[in-house]
Design an enzyme around this catalytic site. Structure first.
Site, PDB file in Angstrom:
ATOM      1  N   ASP A  79       3.987  -2.272  -2.216  1.00 14.04           N
ATOM      2  CA  ASP A  79       4.529  -0.505  -3.002  1.00 14.04           C
ATOM      3  C   ASP A  79       3.175  -0.616  -3.845  1.00 14.04           C
ATOM      4  OD1 ASP A  79       7.081  -1.726  -2.347  1.00 14.04           O
ATOM      5  OD2 ASP A  79       7.597   0.203  -3.780  1.00 14.04           O
ATOM      6  N   ALA A  80       3.369   0.436  -4.120  1.00 13.00           N
ATOM      7  CA  ALA A  80       1.451   0.636  -5.418  1.00 13.00           C
ATOM      8  C   ALA A  80       2.094   0.184  -6.659  1.00 13.00           C
ATOM      9  CB  ALA A  80       0.876   2.153  -4.659  1.00 13.00           C
TER      10      ALA A  80
END
Length: 412
Positions: A79-80
């Protein structure tokens, strides 16, 4: 949705609330499939990235060390909006040079040598520690009940929304690439502004739609929109839509195609809810130990193995080498293709660019726990590689994220 709930735990009240309020609210630790040997020409980097996607971390590593990002290996996407610890590999990078690097939002924790490049899938799973804020008064109790249930039944193996890009249209771009509708792919990638996007991005997309490619290129900001700028640069050089889109890397184009495969898988999974552990005659079954698949010609005989979570039914990642089910599972998958205007007999031609695979409809949820921490409910659990913590959190929170996605219709 065909009247089906997208939650196995639909009778447990949703905890509500929000996740990812800050990167520190979403912690991910990659579990390696193996450890480096301490010798070889590939340097394995244990990296903690903060608030950026995996692909961007690879770009920053490449820029710092003078390496093409395509030559940098990693085992999985993270995930960013998270603090994620994961492993990368770079060939012929001195260990001491790696340990002395200083890169924004990319901290190299350790470096060791190994004999092969790290590739996608070379991980055993991920551990998650996620803070849920602003939930209902019963949020902790709901979280504990849901995690206890999922520890017994497994979680639906939906692809999470991040699979489909921040604009939730990656699957449309992928469909257009597969069907070689290059202009449609460009329009989805560069145009069609959405009201929740920043004003400068809306301006850039509007300029593209008005045919002002130079203004659009200038308004897409660097460095995060470098790929849009590359495509627009190609259009300014009068490249065809096909060749303009190819100004972005093959890896990113494959991500779009994978998003379309994932979207179709989610459609099939929805059809099988909530009985994801029930084998049907003709299912392709997945062995959770080892990952092999086989045709279940006698579902009743195999069901005890499914009850013990040794095997699970699968859904399709359509492609030329994908194992095909028979019976009712095949009819369900054929219906999903027909919704897209693809006749089942033409599937291999339509998906000629990808191999395809089978994916289990459910995954085990391990080491699950939940506790109160000041103003947040903390949820912790481990998942196998390729599954999404946000899907588990959707089960807990009942946000309706996947309901919104299921209403989306790909234009034919």
């Amino acid at each position: 949705m065909n009247g089906r709930s997208l939650y196995i735990t639909h009778e447990i009240p949703g905890a509500g609330g929000q996740i990812k309020q800050t990167a520190d609210d979403f912690l991910v630790d990659e579990i390696p499939l193996y450890e480096p040997r301490g010798e070889g020409v590939h340097t394995y980097l244990d990296v903690q990235k903060r608030g950026i996607p995996t692909a961007e971390a690879a770009v920053r590593l490449g820029q710092y060390f003078g390496v093409n990002p395509r030559d940098i290996g990693y085992a999985g996407m993270k995930d960013a909006q998270a603090v994620a610890t994961q492993r990368f590999s770079i060939e012929r990078l001195p260990v001491e040079e790696a340990l002395n690097a200083r890169i924004k939002n990319v901290e190299i924790l350790n470096a060791r040598l190994h004999t092969n490049k790290l590739r996608v899938g070379h991980l055993a799973g991920n551990r998650f520690t996620i803070r849920l804020r602003g939930g209902e008064p019963h949020a902790l109790e709901s979280a504990r009940q849901v995690l206890e249930r999922l520890s017994q039944t497994g979680a639906p193996n939906f692809y999470g929304m991040q699979r489909f890009s921040g604009r939730r249209n990656g699957h449309r771009i992928g469909r257009s690439i597969l069907l070689e509708n290059w202009q449609e792919a460009l329009d989805e990638y560069l145009g069609r502004p959405q009201p929740d996007e920043p004003p400068w991005i809306v301006d850039a997309r509007t300029a593209y739609e008005n045919g002002d490619y130079d203004a659009a290129r200038k308004r897409f900001p660097l460095p995060e929109r470098r790929n849009e700028r590359r495509v627009l640069g190609g259009l300014l050089r009068r490249l065809t839509p096909k060749h303009a889109l190819r100004q972005i890397s093959y890896r990113i184009r494959r991500i779009f195609v994978s998003a379309y495969q994932s979207w179709l898988f989610n459609r099939v999974l929805n059809m099988r809810m909530p009985n994801l552990g029930t084998l049907l005659e003709g299912d392709i079954a997945y062995k959770h130990r080892g990952g092999a698949c086989f045709l279940a010609t006698d579902a009743e005989k195999e069901q005890p193995r499914a009850d013990d979570f040794e095997i699970s039914p699968t859904g399709p990642l359509f492609g030329v080498k994908m194992l095909q089910p028979t019976g009712e599972p095949r009819r369900m998958e054929d219906r999903v293709l027909q919704e897209q205007g693809v006749e089942p007999s033409a599937m291999q031609a339509a998906f000629a660019a990808v191999n395809g695979a089978r994916r289990p409809l459910r995954v085990p949820v391990m080491e699950a726990n939940a506790w109160q921490e000041e103003d947040a409910v903390v949820c912790a659990f481990r998942l196998p590689s390729g599954s999404y913590a946000t899907v588990v959190m959707d089960e807990i929170m009942k946000r309706g994220t996947l309901d919104l996605f299921e209403k989306d219709v790909v234009n034919r």
